[in-house]
Enzyme design. Sequence first.
Site, short mmCIF file in Angstrom:
data_model
loop_
_atom_site.label_atom_id
_atom_site.label_comp_id
_atom_site.label_asym_id
_atom_site.label_seq_id
_atom_site.Cartn_x
_atom_site.Cartn_y
_atom_site.Cartn_z
N PHE A 1 -0.28 -2.00 -7.83
CA PHE A 1 -0.31 -3.34 -8.43
C PHE A 1 -1.57 -4.10 -7.99
O PHE A 1 -2.46 -4.39 -8.82
CB PHE A 1 0.98 -4.07 -8.03
CG PHE A 1 0.94 -5.56 -8.17
CD1 PHE A 1 0.43 -6.18 -9.32
CD2 PHE A 1 1.43 -6.37 -7.14
CE1 PHE A 1 0.40 -7.57 -9.43
CE2 PHE A 1 1.41 -7.75 -7.26
CZ PHE A 1 0.89 -8.35 -8.40
N ILE A 2 -1.69 -4.40 -6.72
CA ILE A 2 -2.83 -5.21 -6.28
C ILE A 2 -4.13 -4.41 -6.34
O ILE A 2 -5.17 -4.90 -6.80
CB ILE A 2 -2.57 -5.78 -4.86
CG1 ILE A 2 -1.37 -6.72 -4.91
CG2 ILE A 2 -3.83 -6.51 -4.34
CD1 ILE A 2 -0.90 -7.26 -3.56
N ASP B 1 -5.72 7.13 -4.47
CA ASP B 1 -4.27 6.87 -4.52
C ASP B 1 -3.54 8.21 -4.50
O ASP B 1 -4.01 9.18 -5.10
CB ASP B 1 -3.92 6.12 -5.83
CG ASP B 1 -2.63 5.32 -5.72
OD1 ASP B 1 -2.68 4.10 -5.95
OD2 ASP B 1 -1.57 5.92 -5.41
N TYR C 1 8.23 -2.41 8.86
CA TYR C 1 7.09 -2.68 7.97
C TYR C 1 6.16 -3.73 8.59
O TYR C 1 4.94 -3.56 8.62
CB TYR C 1 7.63 -3.18 6.62
CG TYR C 1 6.59 -3.70 5.66
CD1 TYR C 1 5.85 -2.82 4.87
CD2 TYR C 1 6.36 -5.07 5.53
CE1 TYR C 1 4.91 -3.31 3.97
CE2 TYR C 1 5.42 -5.55 4.64
CZ TYR C 1 4.70 -4.67 3.86
OH TYR C 1 3.76 -5.15 2.98
N LYS D 1 2.25 -3.38 9.79
CA LYS D 1 1.15 -4.22 9.29
C LYS D 1 0.44 -4.94 10.45
O LYS D 1 -0.79 -5.04 10.48
CB LYS D 1 1.68 -5.23 8.27
CG LYS D 1 2.03 -4.60 6.92
CD LYS D 1 0.77 -4.16 6.17
CE LYS D 1 1.05 -3.60 4.80
NZ LYS D 1 -0.16 -3.16 4.08
N ASN E 1 3.77 -13.17 -0.80
CA ASN E 1 4.49 -13.06 -2.10
C ASN E 1 3.57 -13.08 -3.32
O ASN E 1 3.50 -14.07 -4.06
CB ASN E 1 5.54 -14.18 -2.21
CG ASN E 1 6.66 -13.97 -1.21
OD1 ASN E 1 6.54 -14.38 -0.06
ND2 ASN E 1 7.72 -13.32 -1.62
N ARG F 1 9.35 -19.73 -1.25
CA ARG F 1 8.24 -18.81 -0.94
C ARG F 1 6.93 -19.40 -1.44
O ARG F 1 6.91 -20.19 -2.39
CB ARG F 1 8.46 -17.46 -1.66
CG ARG F 1 9.64 -16.66 -1.18
CD ARG F 1 9.40 -16.07 0.21
NE ARG F 1 10.50 -15.22 0.64
CZ ARG F 1 11.56 -15.66 1.33
NH1 ARG F 1 11.67 -16.94 1.64
NH2 ARG F 1 12.51 -14.82 1.71
C1 UD2 Z 1 7.94 -10.43 0.77
C2 UD2 Z 1 7.17 -9.17 0.41
C3 UD2 Z 1 7.35 -8.11 1.46
C4 UD2 Z 1 7.03 -8.65 2.83
C5 UD2 Z 1 7.86 -9.92 3.08
C6 UD2 Z 1 7.48 -10.56 4.40
C7 UD2 Z 1 7.14 -9.03 -2.03
C8 UD2 Z 1 7.70 -8.35 -3.23
N1 UD2 Z 1 7.67 -8.65 -0.85
O1 UD2 Z 1 9.32 -10.19 0.74
O2 UD2 Z 1 6.48 -7.02 1.17
O3 UD2 Z 1 5.65 -8.93 2.93
O4 UD2 Z 1 7.61 -10.88 2.07
O5 UD2 Z 1 8.38 -11.55 4.75
O6 UD2 Z 1 6.24 -9.86 -2.09
N2 UD2 Z 1 15.62 -12.54 -4.54
C9 UD2 Z 1 16.57 -13.01 -5.43
N3 UD2 Z 1 16.87 -12.23 -6.50
C10 UD2 Z 1 16.27 -11.02 -6.73
C11 UD2 Z 1 15.31 -10.55 -5.82
C12 UD2 Z 1 15.00 -11.34 -4.72
O7 UD2 Z 1 17.13 -14.08 -5.25
O8 UD2 Z 1 16.60 -10.38 -7.74
C13 UD2 Z 1 15.28 -13.40 -3.38
C14 UD2 Z 1 15.28 -12.67 -2.06
O9 UD2 Z 1 16.57 -12.60 -1.53
C15 UD2 Z 1 14.34 -13.58 -1.25
C16 UD2 Z 1 13.34 -14.09 -2.30
O10 UD2 Z 1 13.96 -13.87 -3.57
O11 UD2 Z 1 15.04 -14.67 -0.71
C17 UD2 Z 1 12.01 -13.36 -2.30
O12 UD2 Z 1 12.28 -11.96 -2.34
P1 UD2 Z 1 11.13 -10.86 -2.58
O13 UD2 Z 1 11.78 -9.53 -2.42
O14 UD2 Z 1 10.39 -11.15 -3.82
O15 UD2 Z 1 10.09 -11.14 -1.40
P2 UD2 Z 1 10.31 -11.30 0.20
O16 UD2 Z 1 9.82 -12.68 0.53
O17 UD2 Z 1 11.66 -10.90 0.63
#
Ligand code: UD2
Length: 308
Positions: free
Chosen positions: A12-13, A32, A143, A147, A172, A211
């Site tokens: 992606f990125i 890759d 993870y 990092k 995010n 976020r």
């Molecule tokens: C992000 C990064 C991860 C890591 C992390 C560090 C992404 C995709 N992931 O995870 O790699 O760096 O930050 O803290 O950027 N949610 C819903 N419904 C859904 C899916 C998710 O409500 O269908 C919620 C989830 O429970 C969370 C929020 O959305 O509260 C963000 O979730 P995420 O998986 O997009 O990203 P995050 O912050 O967990």
Amino acid sequence: MSRVLITGGAGFIGSHLVHRFVEEGAQVRAFDNLSSGNMENLAAVRDRIEFIQGDVQDAEATAAACRDVDYVFHEGAIPSVPKSVADPLGTDSPNLRGTLQMLESARKAGVKRFIFAASSAAYGNNPVLPKREDMIPEPVSPYAVQKVASELYMGSYAQVFGLQTVALRYFNIFGVRQDPTSQYSGVLARFISLMAKNECPTIFGDGETSRDFTHVDNVVQANLLAASAPAHVSGRVYNVATGHRVTLNHAFATIGRIMGFEGKPQYQPEREGDIRHSVADIARAQDELGYRVTVSFEDGLGKMLRKG
Ligand code: UD2
């Protein structure tokens, strides 16, 4: 003209970096192993780049990838917190050992600067907002440890070997070509793909979780700046984000409005291990790299939905 190597170039990125460097007229090599990357992400530029299928842990392949390169952008990793929890050893190899292997190959090849995709995961559950780079890292998941340890190797290679390094902590990131298919995909990509099928997305928790959602164009810009900034940025770590936080409820409503989706979200219990709020202080990146947020959350969503 710059010669650039992008690991994870079919992801992606990474693919966004590849596209931008092609536009800039750079000589682009993408690397890759196609474990999660996809050649379709490079289809539009395939005939204008060199592509090497290889693994970041492979000394020979990475040596070949770094040959005659000025800048390395190391995006290749298994970018998943849950996968790292399910398989700490299996993810440590690509995510940490892979970074070390890339640093070693870059150093030996005489690369000018090495720019790394670090993560906001470094801040863990520290409740202090906004997140500043001088906070002590509190990695929680394997993870995050991978990092943060990679960042430490970057600092080590800068000091011990004089390889110029810059670590960018991504918050995010969203945009086109983000894989929406897994339950662990970024929440915005997930919402969009479900609403497009007229299915109701799930919000984990009460929806007031927030976020610092950052459109990928900002990440591309941060990488370009990290490559061109003066040498004193070497060994440093920078947040790459917008400095604003958006709740899941607001994100849902905004996407719904743009897409004309009239359904309601399904609320489910909070996902285990989720942090409540995340927002970056971006002053260091602004002051030292000249970073500016060029695409806001709303504009980014608009772009993503127009597939731009
Ligand atoms: C992000 C990064 C991860 C890591 C992390 C560090 C992404 C995709 N992931 O995870 O790699 O760096 O930050 O803290 O950027 N949610 C819903 N419904 C859904 C899916 C998710 O409500 O269908 C919620 C989830 O429970 C969370 C929020 O959305 O509260 C963000 O979730 P995420 O998986 O997009 O990203 P995050 O912050 O967990």
